[in-house]
Design an enzyme around this catalytic site. Structure first.
Site, PDB file in Angstrom:
ATOM      1  N   ASP A  87      -6.503   5.305 -13.914  1.00  0.00           N
ATOM      2  CA  ASP A  87      -4.784   5.061 -13.040  1.00  0.00           C
ATOM      3  C   ASP A  87      -4.846   3.680 -12.344  1.00  0.00           C
ATOM      4  O   ASP A  87      -4.002   3.783 -11.909  1.00  0.00           O
ATOM      5  CB  ASP A  87      -4.551   6.670 -13.048  1.00  0.00           C
ATOM      6  CG  ASP A  87      -3.125   6.386 -14.443  1.00  0.00           C
ATOM      7  OD1 ASP A  87      -3.351   5.828 -15.442  1.00  0.00           O
ATOM      8  OD2 ASP A  87      -2.908   7.582 -14.749  1.00  0.00           O
ATOM      9  N   ASP A 108      -1.990   9.761 -25.016  1.00  0.00           N
ATOM     10  CA  ASP A 108      -3.077  10.397 -23.191  1.00  0.00           C
ATOM     11  C   ASP A 108      -3.084  11.746 -23.444  1.00  0.00           C
ATOM     12  O   ASP A 108      -2.609  11.955 -24.148  1.00  0.00           O
ATOM     13  CB  ASP A 108      -1.508   9.827 -22.663  1.00  0.00           C
ATOM     14  CG  ASP A 108      -2.147   9.629 -21.332  1.00  0.00           C
ATOM     15  OD1 ASP A 108      -3.159   9.846 -20.783  1.00  0.00           O
ATOM     16  OD2 ASP A 108      -1.443   8.684 -20.447  1.00  0.00           O
TER      17      ASP A 108
HETATM   18  C1  GLA Z   1      -0.315   7.897 -17.267  1.00  0.00           C
HETATM   19  C2  GLA Z   1      -1.633   7.347 -17.446  1.00  0.00           C
HETATM   20  C3  GLA Z   1      -0.860   6.260 -17.836  1.00  0.00           C
HETATM   21  C4  GLA Z   1       0.371   5.961 -17.953  1.00  0.00           C
HETATM   22  C5  GLA Z   1       1.412   7.076 -17.278  1.00  0.00           C
HETATM   23  C6  GLA Z   1       2.912   8.204 -18.592  1.00  0.00           C
HETATM   24  O1  GLA Z   1      -1.017   8.380 -16.188  1.00  0.00           O
HETATM   25  O2  GLA Z   1      -2.638   7.190 -17.170  1.00  0.00           O
HETATM   26  O3  GLA Z   1      -1.542   4.804 -17.801  1.00  0.00           O
HETATM   27  O4  GLA Z   1       0.894   6.228 -19.452  1.00  0.00           O
HETATM   28  O5  GLA Z   1       0.687   8.610 -17.672  1.00  0.00           O
HETATM   29  O6  GLA Z   1       3.092   9.209 -17.629  1.00  0.00           O
END
Ligand code: GLA
Length: 709
Positions: A509, A451
């Protein structure tokens, strides 16, 4: 004295069955006058001569007394009045560069041209490799070399390409977090269309790709040029129509002052530029990009993922996660991914980033119990990291505040409560490598979700991006069996530069199926669908609050790398059965979906979306038909499948991943029956199937298989 335009000479004709690229020079200034449909047939190729007079347009009044053709690296000293392709200085003095061709070589086996442009008085050269791939894409790799004993300060290095002058519109992709890759069309006249990304990652706001095409180009019609900058940091893309009325696209990194200072006898590589051309609309352009991306990686089977994020968020608890894994295996999940929340101090998003040790207050026996359980159920295990980040509230920051960009400031701007680590530092990369390597070595981890949840500010994108690539390359080398996903808050780092290092992108997301159709449509213009992580979420989407039926969620997720992100412990037995059926259907079809040709199909009603995958001449195909929102008429135009025209007789079957969602029908169109019917490919292509009335935000699948007698 009267300087005239020199004679154009053709340096090379790069050629595939579908595409020709001409490389030419005038006065040893190199340019690409043509990227377009193939100019000759295979059997004519050897004797085929390109006539350079086609590319000399003459000199008109009101300007210079020479014809200025847009050079690959265009320079003011050569008459170029657009943005210079290379700006550099030495000891504070800007160099009036004048690069001319000094060396040419060819590799006909792989259709590659190698060029060296040199300015000997300023001791700078640019080496360029132009390569036309079997996928019909042209790649351009240019490297600026500092030939002197002093440093060379580069403030801009960009490649310039003429696309066809018939291009009249530009399609770009951008948006925001949780609604990325939205298509936008802009008429392309004399004004410049400029895209600038200064977020230090590929970004949610602007993707590094533009499609320029003839007026009103669609998925199947019009001539389209796609130009992509394969890089995960800051960039600038300009579509210009001013100079000598040629349409050009110029691309490069967006560099800050002092960001690239090249030491004596060293070089700076401009990230790869990738160009795709299609005479038959946007989908054709996308197919070339897909084939290129596929050719860069071994084909893998992509396991169905269960991601724990929207199921439990930070509430890690062995008992719950063990039950979740058991249920996941029951519905057919093949990979269990433990998301954010497993490492020291990470009980919420205010602390812990940087401390990559399993938190024993939550996982007293480490990750072994959950991993053993997951593996005993026949699934493999994946783990979340956000390596480039640090929370001020972490042991790492307390020990090494100097490792964070802006860490020394008393009041730095945080993003999601975090700072960015300085990946240009070898000690930072060593620490991160050592921690991730230790975990990948200790545990059986098949997959890393990588991430990157905040933008960078104030520059430093060049070294940061190289540092990120270096770290990922080192991990890939040490752990070749581990697959990586590029996440960046979903959709924030998607490009064909990082695609060489990862197997999957977390596309957004938002797993709202309606928004996902738009997001995945945008991304599929240049990324193969199997790389796009696409999850079935819970019935009410967490990011939009919208409710969708399972059939719609599952059909949308089918055209990607399928996953589930839903607390399966809340499901009824009936829900589980339906989910299992959808997953089984993906498994039965994934080999086909992930290796054959993806297409988005035109339909006159913009509330109807048709996309799918077909093989060969349409001998096998699977399409999803969706009603996005209420349409204007009861009987929308028929669904036409142009690629089926020579497919002969086809068995046609309607499939629902869940309950059918027909609307207002007292009688369905006659072709929709409970058993497959046989139809002619030519009728499917030219007449089309009557479109049934569907509830808004619903889809169904149509499967075609050639009848072999
Ligand atoms: C980001 C990612 C999500 C999740 C969160 C965790 O937003 O895109 O899928 O992994 O972080 O904190």
């Amino acid at each position: 004295m009267n300087r005239m335009s020199g004679v154009i000479r053709v340096i090379d004709h790069l050629w595939t069955e579908h595409t020709s690229v001409i490389v030419a020079a005038r006065d040893e200034i190199v340019f690409i006058p043509y990227i377009g449909p193939s100019l000759c047939e295979a059997d004519e190729y050897e004797g085929f001569r390109i006539d350079p007079t086609f590319f000399a347009r003459g000199v008109v009044g009101g300007g210079l007394d020479i014809e200025v053709t847009p050079a690959l690296i265009p320079l003011p000293s050569q008459g170029w009045t657009g943005t210079p392709g290379l700006e550099a200085s030495r000891n504070g003095a800007v160099l009036p560069l004048d690069l001319r061709l000094t060396e040419t070589s060819w590799d006909k086996e792989i259709d590659e041209t190698f060029l060296v442009l040199t300015d000997s008085s300023h001791q700078v050269s640019v080496e360029i490799v132009l390569s036309l791939k079997e996928s019909n894409v042209l790649t351009i790799d240019a490297t600026v070399k500092n030939l002197s004993d002093g440093t060379l300060d580069i403030t801009s290095a960009q490649v310039n390409l003429p696309v066809g002058d018939s291009a009249a519109e530009v399609l770009t992709l951008g948006g925001r977090h949780a609604m990325e890759a939205v298509r936008q069309r802009t008429p392309w006249g004399r004004s410049r269309i400029a895209i600038e990304n200064r977020t230090g990652r590929t970004s949610h706001e602007q993707l590094g790709v533009v499609f320029a095409g003839t007026s009103g180009f669609t998925e199947q019609t019009g001539e389209v040029w796609g130009v992509h900058f394969a890089w995960s940091g800051n960039f600038s893309i300009m579509c210009d129509g001013v100079t000598e009325t040629r349409k050009t696209v110029q691309l490069g990194e967006l560099l800050q002052a002092n960001e690239v200072i090249v030491p004596a006898n060293e070089s700076y590589a401009i990230p790869r530029v990738i160009v795709s051309h299609s005479p038959n609309g946007l989908s054709g352009c996308s197919q070339n990009f897909h084939e290129y991306a596929r050719s860069r990686q071994p084909h893998i089977q992509r396991p169905v993922v269960l991601n724990t994020w929207e199921a439990v968020y930070f509430n890690h608890d062995l008992e719950t996660l063990t039950s979740l894994a058991t249920t996941a295996a029951e519905v057919g999940i093949e990979r269990f991914v433990l998301d954010d929340g497993w490492f020291n101090g990470r009980r919420n998003d205010t602390a812990g980033l940087g401390d990559w040790y399993v938190d024993e207050s939550v996982w007293p026996e480490g990750l072994s119990p959950i991993i053993s359980h997951v593996r005993s159920l026949g699934m493999d295990f994946g783990l979340w990291f956000e390596p480039e980040m640090v929370n001020p509230n972490s042991e790492l920051f307390r020990t090494h505040p100097e490792w964070a960009l802006d860490g020394a400031l008393t009041n730095p701007i945080l993003g999601r409560n975090q700072l960015v680590l300085d990946l240009s530092r070898a000690d930072v990369r060593d620490y991160l490598f050592q921690r991730i390597d230790a975990l990948l070595s200790e545990y059986e981890i098949a997959y890393v979700k990588w991430d990157h949840n905040r933008p960078l500010i104030g520059g430093a994108s060049h070294q940061q991006t190289l540092g990120f690539y270096a770290l990922l390359d080192q991990l890939n080398e040490k752990h070749p069996q581990v697959q990586f996903e590029s996440c960046a808050s979903g959709g924030g780092r998607i490009d064909l530069g990082v695609a060489d290092r990862v197997n999957r992108f977390w596309a957004s997301d938002s797993i709202d199926a309606l928004d996902r159709l738009e997001i995945q449509k945008g991304l599929s213009t240049f990324i193969p669908i199997e790389m796009l992580g696409s999850h079935i979420g819970s019935p009410t989407c967490h990011t939009t609050g919208r409710k969708h039926a399972l059939s719609f969620r599952a059909t949308t997720a089918l055209f990607g790398w399928l996953g589930v992100e839903w607390n399966l412990l809340t499901l009824t037995e009936k829900d589980k059965d339906r989910l299992r059926q959808a997953i089984d259907f993906y498994k039965e079809n994934r080999e086909f979906l992930h290796s054959e040709t993806f297409v988005r199909i035109d339909h006159p009603d913009e509330s109807i979306d048709i996309r799918g995958v077909y093989s060969g001449m349409g001998s096998h195909a699977l399409f999803a038909v969706t009603r996005l929102h209420s349409g204007p008429s009861n009987h929308s135009a028929p669904l036409r499948f142009p690629m089926m025209k020579d497919a002969g007789e086809l068995e046609v079957e309607v499939i629902h991943l869940g309950a059918p969602r027909w609307a207002l029908h007292r009688e369905l169109p006659q072709w929709i029956t409970d058993s497959p019917s046989v139809m002619s490919g030519s009728m499917l292509a030219n007449v089309g199937l009557p479109m049934p009335s569907l509830l808004p935000e619903s889809s169904f699948l149509i499967q075609f298989s050639q009848v072999v007698y």
